[in-house]
Scaffold this active site. Structure first.
Site, PDB file in Angstrom:
ATOM      1  N   ASP A 141       0.526  -3.732   6.228  1.00  0.00           N
ATOM      2  CA  ASP A 141      -0.543  -3.868   5.247  1.00  0.00           C
ATOM      3  C   ASP A 141      -0.776  -5.356   5.004  1.00  0.00           C
ATOM      4  OD1 ASP A 141      -2.277  -3.742   3.048  1.00  0.00           O
ATOM      5  OD2 ASP A 141      -1.247  -2.019   2.174  1.00  0.00           O
ATOM      6  N   ARG A 160      -3.292  -6.550   3.034  1.00  0.00           N
ATOM      7  CA  ARG A 160      -4.151  -6.730   1.862  1.00  0.00           C
ATOM      8  C   ARG A 160      -3.513  -7.639   0.812  1.00  0.00           C
ATOM      9  NH1 ARG A 160      -5.326  -0.504   0.518  1.00  0.00           N
ATOM     10  NH2 ARG A 160      -3.132  -0.445   1.138  1.00  0.00           N
TER      11      ARG A 160
END
Length: 358
Positions: free
Chosen positions: A290, A292
């Protein structure tokens, strides 16, 4: 005079240059080209210079290539004397790994510092390209950049993880199906990256925890109704719940594909069609599970006057990140919608490998 670009603006130029296949230069002495946008002419130009160019890839990509990541988080693969454009792209892009698994033997550098190579990979990630860069050390970076009219940036600035300031640009009334009393707020970062949005339902009390969701943009799910993920149903379900309660804030963050961009997300989908799960696909591309940055959501909430939330999420990492950023999560509100035959395995992987509470 203040017409000259500051460091933030120069970094934005560097990202744009790499996306177009234009080299950039790092202070400290390195010329950098993104492997994804490299062309044959610039590869030939690079090889005409003195020194040994290397292809810097992340440790995840190196693992797939069976190349030793001596630098821990990356590997510096020496460019062979007969390396072609096709070879560079095959090392950077896993699309044909199963068809042509043998890429080597690969010679990997283990001596000398790797900070410039680390900065090069950071720039390609920021440009939403494959995380792989050709790097050639040069003696005088400033002269090289000036001679070839290239953007020059400090390596430490490329590695800077500080959140770019977010500025509220405009908000306006936007009647929605779930609530006619809604407003859309636009926030723009100083670094020239993607804008982010906040959909405010009703008039939430700033002194109380607001029902909120951090929703990452998903073109395929939110707009096209893709069955490969649960994003579209989560978006509509969250807005519907806020409408029913009469108040809420949905943060629509432009971090497609868990922060790797739509093109790389489609590359991951292609790898999933070859049998890899969502996490394995990201790793083969060279990305983390991930990528983000949830600090963006916390900063927007803060700019809107909220200090606490009831967070609509199945992802405990979002709860932890909000709390760490100073936004108190008083309640995690489950959002279990959208499972189907096409995304069952995807959701199972999110639960098993990413800790989602499904």
């Amino acid at each position: 005079m203040t017409f000259a670009p500051d460091i933030t603006e120069r970094l934005a130029r560097a990202r744009a240059d790499l996306r177009m296949g234009v080299p950039v230069v790092l202070e400290g002495g390195a010329v950098v080209l993104a492997a994804e946008t490299l062309d044959a002419a610039r590869l030939a130009d690079l090889r005409s210079l003195r020194g040994d160019a290397v292809l810097a890839v992340t440790a995840w990509r190196a693992q797939t290539l069976k190349a030793a990541a001596y630098d821990g988080d990356l590997a510096r693969i020496v460019l062979p004397a007969d390396a072609t454009l096709a070879w560079v792209r095959a090392i950077a892009d896993p699309a044909d790994d199963l068809r042509s698994p043998m890429k080597g033997p690969l010679k990997v550098m283990r001596e000398g510092p790797a900070e410039l190579h680390r900065a090069a990979i950071a720039l390609t990630k920021a440009a939403r390209l494959l995380p792989a860069a050709l790097v050639l050390l040069v003696d005088d970076a400033a002269i090289f950049a000036s001679t070839h009219n290239l953007t020059l940036v400090p390596a430490n600035a490329a590695m800077d993880t500080e959140l770019s300031p977010l500025n509220p640009i405009i908000s306006a009334r936007l009647p929605l199906e779930v609530s006619e009393k809604s407003r859309l707020h636009i926030f723009r970062p100083d670094d020239g990256a993607e804008e982010h949005y906040a959909i405010e339902i009703g008039k939430p009390d700033r002194t109380k925890p607001v029902l909120s969701r951090l929703h990452s943009a998903c073109f395929t799910g939110d707009l096209l109704g893709s069955l490969k993920c649960d994003c579209g149903p989560q978006l509509r379900g969250a807005l519907a719940q806020m409408g029913e309660e009469g108040a809420g804030v949905l943060l629509y963050l432009n971090q497609e594909g868990r922060g790797i961009g739509l093109a790389n997300k489609m590359r991951a989908y292609s790898l999933q069609d070859q049998g890899f799960d969502t996490v394995e696909a990201n790793h083969r591309l060279g990305f983390e599970d991930d990528e983000r940055d949830f600090r963006i959501g916390a900063e927007i909430l803060r700019r809107m006057g909220f200090a606490s939330v009831r967070l609509l999420t199945n992802n405990p990492a979002k709860v932890d990140r909000m709390n760490a950023c100073g936004i108190t999560v008083t309640e995690r509100v489950p959002l279990k919608v959208g499972e189907n035959a096409h995304n069952h395995a995807y959701l199972a992987t999110k639960a098993a490998k990413s800790g989602h509470l499904l």
